[in-house]
Design an enzyme around this catalytic site. Structure first.
Site, mmCIF file in Angstrom:
data_model
loop_
_atom_site.group_PDB
_atom_site.id
_atom_site.type_symbol
_atom_site.label_atom_id
_atom_site.label_comp_id
_atom_site.label_asym_id
_atom_site.label_seq_id
_atom_site.Cartn_x
_atom_site.Cartn_y
_atom_site.Cartn_z
ATOM 1 N N LYS A 13 0.833 -1.215 0.000
ATOM 2 C CA LYS A 13 0.000 0.000 0.000
ATOM 3 C C LYS A 13 0.868 1.266 0.000
ATOM 4 O O LYS A 13 0.624 2.185 -0.773
ATOM 5 C CB LYS A 13 -0.919 0.046 1.244
ATOM 6 C CG LYS A 13 -1.899 -1.108 1.347
ATOM 7 C CD LYS A 13 -2.898 -0.881 2.466
ATOM 8 C CE LYS A 13 -2.293 -0.792 3.853
ATOM 9 N NZ LYS A 13 -1.664 -2.052 4.307
ATOM 10 N N ARG A 88 -9.246 1.422 9.325
ATOM 11 C CA ARG A 88 -8.800 0.091 9.739
ATOM 12 C C ARG A 88 -9.936 -0.729 10.355
ATOM 13 O O ARG A 88 -9.755 -1.887 10.707
ATOM 14 C CB ARG A 88 -7.708 0.215 10.801
ATOM 15 C CG ARG A 88 -6.293 0.517 10.271
ATOM 16 C CD ARG A 88 -5.561 -0.737 10.104
ATOM 17 N NE ARG A 88 -4.150 -0.926 10.279
ATOM 18 C CZ ARG A 88 -3.122 -0.290 9.805
ATOM 19 N NH1 ARG A 88 -3.241 0.803 9.147
ATOM 20 N NH2 ARG A 88 -1.909 -0.731 10.003
ATOM 21 N N ARG A 127 12.028 -6.810 5.142
ATOM 22 C CA ARG A 127 11.962 -5.446 4.598
ATOM 23 C C ARG A 127 12.784 -4.460 5.434
ATOM 24 O O ARG A 127 12.761 -4.496 6.659
ATOM 25 C CB ARG A 127 10.489 -5.035 4.510
ATOM 26 C CG ARG A 127 10.102 -3.704 5.053
ATOM 27 C CD ARG A 127 8.667 -3.385 4.748
ATOM 28 N NE ARG A 127 7.926 -3.090 5.964
ATOM 29 C CZ ARG A 127 6.704 -2.609 5.987
ATOM 30 N NH1 ARG A 127 6.031 -2.429 4.873
ATOM 31 N NH2 ARG A 127 6.102 -2.356 7.131
ATOM 32 N N ARG A 160 11.600 -1.921 10.757
ATOM 33 C CA ARG A 160 10.541 -1.390 11.623
ATOM 34 C C ARG A 160 10.378 -2.267 12.850
ATOM 35 O O ARG A 160 10.460 -3.487 12.751
ATOM 36 C CB ARG A 160 9.221 -1.352 10.838
ATOM 37 C CG ARG A 160 8.870 0.030 10.354
ATOM 38 C CD ARG A 160 7.692 0.019 9.432
ATOM 39 N NE ARG A 160 6.463 -0.483 10.036
ATOM 40 C CZ ARG A 160 5.266 -0.397 9.452
ATOM 41 N NH1 ARG A 160 5.148 0.168 8.280
ATOM 42 N NH2 ARG A 160 4.199 -0.888 10.040
ATOM 43 N N ARG A 171 -0.565 -8.505 13.474
ATOM 44 C CA ARG A 171 -1.116 -7.463 12.594
ATOM 45 C C ARG A 171 -1.992 -8.094 11.510
ATOM 46 O O ARG A 171 -3.041 -7.547 11.149
ATOM 47 C CB ARG A 171 0.027 -6.650 11.959
ATOM 48 C CG ARG A 171 0.681 -5.707 12.980
ATOM 49 C CD ARG A 171 2.083 -5.288 12.567
ATOM 50 N NE ARG A 171 2.160 -4.577 11.318
ATOM 51 C CZ ARG A 171 3.237 -4.545 10.544
ATOM 52 N NH1 ARG A 171 4.342 -5.192 10.886
ATOM 53 N NH2 ARG A 171 3.230 -3.880 9.422
HETATM 54 P P1 AMP Z 1 1.033 0.833 9.029
HETATM 55 O O1 AMP Z 1 2.233 1.660 8.730
HETATM 56 O O2 AMP Z 1 -0.199 1.267 8.283
HETATM 57 O O3 AMP Z 1 1.302 -0.648 8.925
HETATM 58 O O4 AMP Z 1 0.681 1.098 10.581
HETATM 59 C C1 AMP Z 1 1.584 0.782 11.608
HETATM 60 C C2 AMP Z 1 0.885 0.752 12.945
HETATM 61 O O5 AMP Z 1 0.353 2.073 13.229
HETATM 62 C C3 AMP Z 1 -0.323 -0.165 13.030
HETATM 63 O O6 AMP Z 1 0.046 -1.507 13.322
HETATM 64 C C4 AMP Z 1 -1.099 0.474 14.175
HETATM 65 O O7 AMP Z 1 -0.506 0.217 15.428
HETATM 66 C C5 AMP Z 1 -0.912 1.965 13.885
HETATM 67 N N1 AMP Z 1 -1.951 2.476 12.959
HETATM 68 C C6 AMP Z 1 -1.769 2.950 11.707
HETATM 69 N N2 AMP Z 1 -2.937 3.329 11.158
HETATM 70 C C7 AMP Z 1 -3.887 3.079 12.083
HETATM 71 C C8 AMP Z 1 -5.301 3.225 12.113
HETATM 72 N N3 AMP Z 1 -5.996 3.687 11.063
HETATM 73 N N4 AMP Z 1 -5.959 2.868 13.256
HETATM 74 C C9 AMP Z 1 -5.295 2.412 14.322
HETATM 75 N N5 AMP Z 1 -3.970 2.212 14.359
HETATM 76 C C10 AMP Z 1 -3.253 2.548 13.250
#
Ligand code: AMP
Length: 213
Positions: A13, A88, A127, A160, A171
């Site tokens: 994404k 989400r 990654r 990360r 996740r």
């Molecule tokens: P991502 O970079 O989108 O994989 O997000 C990394 C982490 O940030 C996720 O595992 C959540 O802990 C938090 N996070 C990101 N976007 C959201 C969201 N829309 N709602 C809740 N937590 C989020």
């Protein structure tokens, strides 16, 4: 044009959102990037979010909802936006509908990227990300004293904290249980485009742009 790029963690994404944001001249809004920046800068938001993000759990809807609301209402989104990592869950999708309703905008187009969990675990656990420009590479492509091919920073690639196998699995479980049902919410409300996320980066972009036309 307003877009939601949708799919499991690691499906691509962020990579596609960056490309599409440039090609379509719309703002890339990644709630994950915003939270990671806040954590790095130890802001109030970052302090609240750190433990939750490190565990791979979801930050409360009100917090991310506020971030998205402020960003979408800012002039930076005058040409549109591509949302990456939000909504989400169905509650967040409803928050988004009400933000868009307030500013008389229709529901975004949903681009759904698809890949199976094994491909995703493999991708995420190898990654690495450039701390300067956000470019993503596989660990096999990065060596000691490595220079980023995009921004030329030296030794800038890191893993990360949530890209560890047990956290990746958590996740993914949250994605299947809580995030995937968001598509049902949009079924009769928005246009949904599906693209195979296992193709090369260039081919995924091509497919998306073809289908958007
Ligand atoms: P991502 O970079 O989108 O994989 O997000 C990394 C982490 O940030 C996720 O595992 C959540 O802990 C938090 N996070 C990101 N976007 C959201 C969201 N829309 N709602 C809740 N937590 C989020």
């Amino acid at each position: 044009m307003n877009i939601i790029i949708f799919g499991a963690p690691g499906v691509g994404k962020g990579t596609q959102a960056k490309i599409l944001s440039q090609k379509l001249n719309i703002l890339h809004i990644s709630t994950g990037d915003i939270l990671r920046d806040a954590i790095k800068n130890q802001t109030e938001l970052g302090k609240k979010a750190k433990e939750i993000v490190d565990k791979g759990e979801l930050v409360p809807d009100e917090i991310v909802g506020e971030i998205v609301k402020e960003t979408i209402r800012s002039p930076k989104c005058k040409n549109g936006f591509i949302l990456d990592g939000f909504p989400r869950n169905i509650h967040q999708a409803k928050i988004l509908s009400s933000i868009l309703n307030e500013i008389s905008n229709s529901e975004p187009v949903i681009i759904k990227l698809v890949a199976n969990d094994d491909v995703i675990v493999k991708r995420l656990s190898s990654r690495l990300i450039c701390s300067k420009c956000g470019n993503i590479l596989n660990e096999n492509e990065v060596s000691d004293n490595f220079i980023c091919p995009v921004c030329k920073a030296k030794n800038s690639y890191y893993r990360r904290s949530d890209d560890e196998e047990s956290v990746i699995r958590k996740r993914l479980a949250i994605y299947h249980q809580t995030t995937a049902p968001v598509l049902d919410y949009y079924q009769n409300k928005a246009r949904i485009i599906e693209v195979d996320g296992t193709l090369s980066i260039e081919d995924v972009t091509k497919e998306i742009l073809n289908k958007l036309e």
